[in-house]
Design a protein around this motif. Structure first.
Motif, PDB file in Angstrom:
ATOM      1  N   ALA A 186       0.821   3.040  -1.219  1.00  0.00           N
ATOM      2  CA  ALA A 186       0.394   4.237  -0.485  1.00  0.00           C
ATOM      3  C   ALA A 186      -0.267   4.017   1.120  1.00  0.00           C
ATOM      4  O   ALA A 186      -1.590   3.438   0.308  1.00  0.00           O
ATOM      5  CB  ALA A 186      -0.108   5.474  -1.737  1.00  0.00           C
ATOM      6  N   VAL A 187      -0.151   4.612   1.263  1.00  0.00           N
ATOM      7  CA  VAL A 187      -1.038   4.948   2.660  1.00  0.00           C
ATOM      8  C   VAL A 187      -2.044   5.607   2.996  1.00  0.00           C
ATOM      9  O   VAL A 187      -1.064   7.027   2.922  1.00  0.00           O
ATOM     10  CB  VAL A 187      -0.509   4.843   3.958  1.00  0.00           C
ATOM     11  CG1 VAL A 187      -1.392   4.381   5.188  1.00  0.00           C
ATOM     12  CG2 VAL A 187       0.191   3.547   3.844  1.00  0.00           C
ATOM     13  N   LEU A 212      -3.260  11.151  -6.596  1.00  0.00           N
ATOM     14  CA  LEU A 212      -2.190  10.678  -7.247  1.00  0.00           C
ATOM     15  C   LEU A 212      -1.385  10.037  -6.844  1.00  0.00           C
ATOM     16  O   LEU A 212      -0.925   8.973  -7.593  1.00  0.00           O
ATOM     17  CB  LEU A 212      -1.114  11.740  -7.167  1.00  0.00           C
ATOM     18  CG  LEU A 212       0.250  12.153  -8.564  1.00  0.00           C
ATOM     19  CD1 LEU A 212      -0.155  11.725  -9.732  1.00  0.00           C
ATOM     20  CD2 LEU A 212       0.884  13.747  -8.740  1.00  0.00           C
ATOM     21  N   PHE A 213      -0.826   9.966  -5.102  1.00  0.00           N
ATOM     22  CA  PHE A 213      -0.757   8.968  -4.601  1.00  0.00           C
ATOM     23  C   PHE A 213      -1.088   7.421  -4.909  1.00  0.00           C
ATOM     24  O   PHE A 213      -0.107   6.498  -5.049  1.00  0.00           O
ATOM     25  CB  PHE A 213      -0.923   9.649  -2.949  1.00  0.00           C
ATOM     26  CG  PHE A 213       0.581  10.472  -2.323  1.00  0.00           C
ATOM     27  CD1 PHE A 213       2.057   9.574  -2.548  1.00  0.00           C
ATOM     28  CD2 PHE A 213       0.370  10.994  -2.036  1.00  0.00           C
ATOM     29  CE1 PHE A 213       2.657  10.147  -1.334  1.00  0.00           C
ATOM     30  CE2 PHE A 213       1.525  11.490  -1.430  1.00  0.00           C
ATOM     31  CZ  PHE A 213       2.359  11.526  -1.382  1.00  0.00           C
ATOM     32  N   ARG A 219      -0.635  -0.783  -5.004  1.00  0.00           N
ATOM     33  CA  ARG A 219      -0.753  -1.209  -3.217  1.00  0.00           C
ATOM     34  C   ARG A 219      -1.376  -0.152  -3.008  1.00  0.00           C
ATOM     35  O   ARG A 219      -0.782   0.893  -2.344  1.00  0.00           O
ATOM     36  CB  ARG A 219      -0.376  -2.442  -3.541  1.00  0.00           C
ATOM     37  CG  ARG A 219      -1.620  -3.224  -2.162  1.00  0.00           C
ATOM     38  CD  ARG A 219      -0.579  -4.336  -1.253  1.00  0.00           C
ATOM     39  NE  ARG A 219       0.296  -3.886  -0.482  1.00  0.00           N
ATOM     40  CZ  ARG A 219       0.319  -4.347   0.875  1.00  0.00           C
ATOM     41  NH1 ARG A 219      -0.031  -4.681   1.447  1.00  0.00           N
ATOM     42  NH2 ARG A 219       1.920  -4.174   1.356  1.00  0.00           N
ATOM     43  N   VAL A 220      -2.575   0.351  -2.260  1.00  0.00           N
ATOM     44  CA  VAL A 220      -3.190   1.191  -2.164  1.00  0.00           C
ATOM     45  C   VAL A 220      -4.344   0.674  -0.791  1.00  0.00           C
ATOM     46  O   VAL A 220      -5.112  -0.020  -0.424  1.00  0.00           O
ATOM     47  CB  VAL A 220      -4.887   1.638  -2.772  1.00  0.00           C
ATOM     48  CG1 VAL A 220      -5.496   2.990  -2.021  1.00  0.00           C
ATOM     49  CG2 VAL A 220      -3.928   2.628  -3.415  1.00  0.00           C
ATOM     50  N   ILE A 221      -3.680   1.374   0.386  1.00  0.00           N
ATOM     51  CA  ILE A 221      -4.244   1.146   1.815  1.00  0.00           C
ATOM     52  C   ILE A 221      -4.993   2.073   3.017  1.00  0.00           C
ATOM     53  O   ILE A 221      -4.075   3.437   2.637  1.00  0.00           O
ATOM     54  CB  ILE A 221      -3.021   0.178   2.926  1.00  0.00           C
ATOM     55  CG1 ILE A 221      -2.562  -1.163   1.927  1.00  0.00           C
ATOM     56  CG2 ILE A 221      -3.679   0.232   4.316  1.00  0.00           C
ATOM     57  CD1 ILE A 221      -1.751  -1.464   3.365  1.00  0.00           C
ATOM     58  N   VAL A 222      -6.216   1.925   2.803  1.00  0.00           N
ATOM     59  CA  VAL A 222      -6.647   3.060   2.777  1.00  0.00           C
ATOM     60  C   VAL A 222      -6.734   3.582   5.007  1.00  0.00           C
ATOM     61  O   VAL A 222      -7.403   1.946   5.019  1.00  0.00           O
ATOM     62  CB  VAL A 222      -8.204   3.548   3.001  1.00  0.00           C
ATOM     63  CG1 VAL A 222      -8.844   4.286   3.350  1.00  0.00           C
ATOM     64  CG2 VAL A 222      -8.703   4.195   1.341  1.00  0.00           C
ATOM     65  N   VAL A 223      -6.476   4.601   5.316  1.00  0.00           N
ATOM     66  CA  VAL A 223      -6.325   4.113   6.813  1.00  0.00           C
ATOM     67  C   VAL A 223      -7.589   4.966   7.625  1.00  0.00           C
ATOM     68  O   VAL A 223      -7.603   6.491   7.375  1.00  0.00           O
ATOM     69  CB  VAL A 223      -4.974   3.925   7.793  1.00  0.00           C
ATOM     70  CG1 VAL A 223      -4.065   2.740   7.643  1.00  0.00           C
ATOM     71  CG2 VAL A 223      -4.591   5.478   6.996  1.00  0.00           C
ATOM     72  N   THR A 224      -8.923   4.869   8.018  1.00  0.00           N
ATOM     73  CA  THR A 224      -9.404   5.825   8.890  1.00  0.00           C
ATOM     74  C   THR A 224     -10.210   5.051  10.012  1.00  0.00           C
ATOM     75  O   THR A 224     -10.542   3.689  10.158  1.00  0.00           O
ATOM     76  CB  THR A 224     -10.257   5.890   7.681  1.00  0.00           C
ATOM     77  OG1 THR A 224     -11.084   6.417   8.558  1.00  0.00           O
ATOM     78  CG2 THR A 224     -11.433   5.057   7.595  1.00  0.00           C
TER      79      THR A 224
END
Length: 270
Positions: A186-187, A212-213, A219-224
């Motif tokens: 999830a991005v 929920l994503f 695996r979770v990738i946060v983009v900011t």
């Protein structure tokens, strides 16, 4: 400066300060007060702000800049972030994307990769040549539109009620679809990252979908971009314990990077 650029700058000032003074805005944008007054009148006509004597104010304390006016902010940083994230996605992955300007750039980077080179991390499970290069699950109408023309990308769009500010679908219909899928990655785009509270966004319904994503992903990738680091927003998405990687730009303060690393998050600054 074009009208679109002026409007974007005025709405940025409004988002940061909560109010705009005509004379101050004219000085900041290097245009005449008459031009600012016309711009504010037109923005008020679109219900983007409330006109006052001598300026304008936001509609409320939780003012949210609409996506179409946010796209030019930190554009080069977001493109670098997107390119880095696309390289982290394996061929054959099922990718969840929530809405936002940075995740839209990620979708574009994935679309370009699908339309040309296959230079990512390699096919995870070696699907047949006719299989899609990626499957993208999204609740963002604009992202679905960006990728719908890419035959090598399978698009799954949640149902739900559309929010005009972000083009995201929210509500029980969106949750119903996400509850039935499993994601490799999830991005997530966010409005704030706090070392203690975790990930946040302005709207509680969008927070629920983004949460929920994260829950449905391996695996979770946060983009900011770095401007959102240390910033808080109204609705909490999840804690940093759910985040594997945070991709941001090189303006991230070293102290913040250290705190994120201590929390178990791999920080990738581009």
């Amino acid at each position: 400066m074009s009208k679109h650029d002026r409007w974007s700058r005025l709405l940025e000032l409004l988002a940061g300060e909560g109010r705009i003074d005509v004379d101050d805005a004219a000085t900041a944008l290097e245009v005449s007060p008459a031009t600012i007054r016309r711009d504010l009148d037109e923005l008020a006509g679109q219900q983007m702000l409330v006109r006052t004597r001598g300026g304008a104010v936001a509609h409320g304390v939780s003012y949210e800049l609409p996506l179409r006016y946010k796209s030019a902010r930190h554009a080069s940083e977001k493109q670098r972030i997107a390119t880095a994230v696309a390289d982290m996605i394996a061929d054959g992955d099922v990718v969840g994307l929530n809405g936002g300007t940075t995740t839209t750039e990620v979708a574009r980077a994935l679309g370009l990769r699908a339309g040309g080179s296959h230079g990512g991390r390699g096919r995870r499970d070696a699907p047949e040549a006719s299989a899609p290069l990626f499957t993208v699950v999204t609740n963002a109408l604009n992202i679905a539109g960006e990728l719908a023309v890419r035959p090598q990308v399978k698009i799954v769009v949640t149902g739900g009620v559309a929010r005009p500010q972000t083009y995201e679908l929210v509500g029980p219909l969106a949750m119903g679809v996400l509850n039935e899928v499993v994601l490799d990655v999830a991005v997530l785009g966010v409005d704030g990252v706090d070392p203690e509270l975790g990930l946040m966004t302005h709207q509680e319904d969008e927070a629920g979908i983004s949460r929920l994503f994260a829950e449905r992903a391996r695996r979770v990738i946060v983009v900011t971009d770095a401007s959102k680091m240390g910033r808080r927003a109204f609705a909490r998405i999840c804690g940093l314990d759910r985040v594997d990687v945070l991709v941001t730009d090189s303006a991230l303060p070293s102290g913040t990077a250290a705190r994120l690393t201590e929390a178990g998050v791999k920080v990738h600054a581009v």
